[in-house]
Design an enzyme around this catalytic site. Sequence first.
Site, short mmCIF file in Angstrom:
data_model
loop_
_atom_site.label_atom_id
_atom_site.label_comp_id
_atom_site.label_asym_id
_atom_site.label_seq_id
_atom_site.Cartn_x
_atom_site.Cartn_y
_atom_site.Cartn_z
N CYS B 114 13.53 45.43 12.98
CA CYS B 114 12.94 46.62 12.80
C CYS B 114 12.84 46.89 11.29
CB CYS B 114 13.83 47.58 13.52
SG CYS B 114 13.10 49.45 12.93
N CYS B 117 13.10 50.84 10.49
CA CYS B 117 14.46 51.73 10.30
C CYS B 117 15.56 50.62 10.81
CB CYS B 117 14.25 52.93 10.94
SG CYS B 117 13.31 52.91 12.22
N SER B 118 15.83 50.81 12.17
CA SER B 118 16.74 49.75 12.51
C SER B 118 16.72 49.94 14.08
CB SER B 118 18.33 49.89 11.74
OG SER B 118 18.67 51.28 11.95
N CYS B 119 15.60 50.05 14.75
CA CYS B 119 15.70 50.38 16.20
C CYS B 119 16.28 49.12 16.85
CB CYS B 119 14.23 50.40 16.69
SG CYS B 119 13.26 51.63 15.85
#
Lengths: 102, 215, 97
Positions: B114, B117-119
């Site tokens: 991601c 962000c950091s999905c």
Amino acid sequence: MPRGHHDLGGTPAGPIDRTEHQLDDWEILADAVNQALGAKGIRRTDELRRAREQMDSDLYRRLSYYERWIASLETILIEKKLLTKEEVDRKVAELAAKWGEP
Amino acid sequence: MADHVAAQAGESEHGHPRHELSAYARRVYAIRDILLEKGILTGEEIQAQIEYIEARTPANGARLVARAWVDPEFKKRLLADPKAACSEMGIDATSLNEFVVLENTEKVRHLVVCTLCSCYPRPILGRPPDWYKSFNYRARAVNDPRGVMREFGNDVPDAVEIRVHDSTADMRYLVLPVRPKGTESLSEEELQKLVVRDSLIGVVDPLPAVPEQGV
Amino acid sequence: MSGAAGKFRPGDRVRVRTDDRPGHVRTPSYVRGKIGWVERAYGDFLNPESLGHGGDGLPKKTLYLVGFHQGEVWGEYKPWGRDRLFVDIYEHWLDPA
């Protein structure tokens, strides 16, 4: 057009640090408060993302992952008038007194 | 672990953090206390979230993969309707928005990132590893996937195609890795142990079959 | 992930818009202006550009899995071979190509 500080795909970057750390209690708390507010429909994930996208770029790069979560959560809670920065400042001082500061 | 962090600071010894905290870390205790005082959240609601996420681990992903390896019909269902396949395995995927399983083959490897962000499929796998959230991974996975995989010890031959997925929206991705050679005699439980977390993100393959050692 | 009612179908060639719009968007800059193809239509989802600013996310937007050849996105300076990159992109960020 200026690229947001969060929009990292393809930007120059070095080796990946594969060290993992055991989460600290405050990180676990940040995660849980955040999720609990989401579960109650009080904040949306995209609002928190937007707050992190809008924060100061140096700060975005300097803060750790859960520090960024906390900063964005405070921004959104203030925006929704659920609390104020002054209330948080006051509570921080209260807790420091209670926990015994140097 | 950490059952005390939901408790209101000052209510007991448990509200007290163990050591020096950064300014932001301090603020989350303050925010928590204010939300509790105003009745916006309860301690039980916070505690429930801690228990929820700590019950999610990569073992869930390993169970899905090992079952798919031993049961071709289950594999079809896992690829066609991953949430239904989870529920069949007793894995609660209800809070996932959408869930997509990417099947690796001898010719194709998938890698999930991601960049914005950091999905991550938290409801299945729990919290993502630190490296997955790092700026360097988010930057490089899309334009240097082979270099990234090599850093993880995974030298993908040129003949194998790499498909990177940048999870920019509501879809959450899980990689179904290729069953390692020489594992025909292993049980489903033994296979699960080969399915390391990072193989579910796609950055490495599962562990190889370990030949029986004479003792 | 039900009914894909959007205007694109799998296989359609698309170009990602280069809009410079303010606020929260989920289209990474590296893919803007690039040409790819619709791999899969995922269905209609709440619009994050509205959700991010306190909106209700309506009207929903059709979300697509869009595929790109790595060489198209980053240039041919690397031997990319058949390597591909897939990004989830909402319909209002795509034009026919």
